[in-house]
Design a protein around this motif. Structure first.
Motif, PDB file in Angstrom:
ATOM      1  N   UNK A   1       0.678  -1.116  -0.054  1.00 16.67           N
ATOM      2  CA  UNK A   1       0.005   0.092  -0.081  1.00 16.67           C
ATOM      3  C   UNK A   1       0.685   1.227   0.069  1.00 16.67           C
ATOM      4  N   UNK A   2       1.751   1.448   0.969  1.00 21.24           N
ATOM      5  CA  UNK A   2       2.534   2.509   1.010  1.00 21.24           C
ATOM      6  C   UNK A   2       3.721   2.882  -0.102  1.00 21.24           C
ATOM      7  N   UNK A   3       4.053   1.689  -0.581  1.00 24.14           N
ATOM      8  CA  UNK A   3       4.992   1.568  -1.661  1.00 24.14           C
ATOM      9  C   UNK A   3       4.386   1.973  -3.242  1.00 24.14           C
ATOM     10  N   UNK A   4       3.353   1.509  -3.238  1.00 30.20           N
ATOM     11  CA  UNK A   4       2.703   1.428  -4.756  1.00 30.20           C
ATOM     12  C   UNK A   4       3.045   0.228  -5.639  1.00 30.20           C
ATOM     13  N   UNK A   5       3.832  -0.698  -4.947  1.00 33.07           N
ATOM     14  CA  UNK A   5       4.065  -2.041  -5.383  1.00 33.07           C
ATOM     15  C   UNK A   5       2.654  -2.740  -5.326  1.00 33.07           C
ATOM     16  N   UNK A   6       2.303  -3.770  -6.149  1.00 39.02           N
ATOM     17  CA  UNK A   6       1.069  -4.441  -5.981  1.00 39.02           C
ATOM     18  C   UNK A   6       1.486  -5.759  -4.870  1.00 39.02           C
ATOM     19  N   UNK A   7       0.543  -5.962  -4.097  1.00 38.79           N
ATOM     20  CA  UNK A   7       0.811  -6.741  -3.036  1.00 38.79           C
ATOM     21  C   UNK A   7       1.388  -8.119  -3.476  1.00 38.79           C
ATOM     22  N   UNK A   8       0.833  -8.753  -4.930  1.00 34.93           N
ATOM     23  CA  UNK A   8       1.336  -9.832  -5.239  1.00 34.93           C
ATOM     24  C   UNK A   8       2.759  -9.795  -5.695  1.00 34.93           C
ATOM     25  N   UNK A   9       3.072  -8.446  -6.464  1.00 35.23           N
ATOM     26  CA  UNK A   9       4.705  -8.279  -6.674  1.00 35.23           C
ATOM     27  C   UNK A   9       5.461  -8.242  -5.343  1.00 35.23           C
ATOM     28  N   UNK A  10       5.124  -7.757  -4.268  1.00 35.27           N
ATOM     29  CA  UNK A  10       5.801  -7.772  -3.012  1.00 35.27           C
ATOM     30  C   UNK A  10       5.810  -9.136  -2.693  1.00 35.27           C
ATOM     31  N   UNK A  11       5.059  -9.786  -2.446  1.00 30.47           N
ATOM     32  CA  UNK A  11       5.088 -11.223  -1.847  1.00 30.47           C
ATOM     33  C   UNK A  11       6.131 -11.892  -2.929  1.00 30.47           C
ATOM     34  N   UNK A  12       6.226 -11.885  -4.332  1.00 30.75           N
ATOM     35  CA  UNK A  12       7.004 -12.428  -5.215  1.00 30.75           C
ATOM     36  C   UNK A  12       8.424 -11.906  -5.040  1.00 30.75           C
ATOM     37  N   UNK A  13       8.591 -10.628  -4.797  1.00 24.24           N
ATOM     38  CA  UNK A  13       9.726 -10.045  -4.722  1.00 24.24           C
ATOM     39  C   UNK A  13      10.761 -10.389  -3.276  1.00 24.24           C
ATOM     40  N   UNK A  14       9.791 -10.659  -2.403  1.00 27.72           N
ATOM     41  CA  UNK A  14      10.468 -10.767  -0.998  1.00 27.72           C
ATOM     42  C   UNK A  14      10.085 -12.414  -0.485  1.00 27.72           C
ATOM     43  N   UNK A  15       9.643 -13.186  -1.491  1.00 25.04           N
ATOM     44  CA  UNK A  15       9.428 -14.595  -1.115  1.00 25.04           C
ATOM     45  C   UNK A  15      10.770 -15.078  -0.289  1.00 25.04           C
TER      46      UNK A  15
END
Length: 52
Positions: A9-23
């Protein structure tokens, strides 16, 4: 709210992408823009996120 959802929410990155990027076991990696957005959201310098 789940912390990854809040980060998205605060970065503007989709939650799906955040999860993928930080898996934890197979991260997809971050772009420089994403790294900077996360650093700003966490109020740290981007280099702090790169230290292992």
């Amino acid at each position: 709210m789940h912390s990854l959802e809040r980060l998205a929410e605060v970065t503007g990155i989709t939650s799906r992408e955040v999860e993928r990027r930080l898996h934890p076991t197979s991260p997809a990696g971050l772009t420089v823009a994403e790294l900077n957005a996360i650093a700003i959201a966490l109020d740290v310098h981007a280099c702090e996120l790169l230290r292992g």
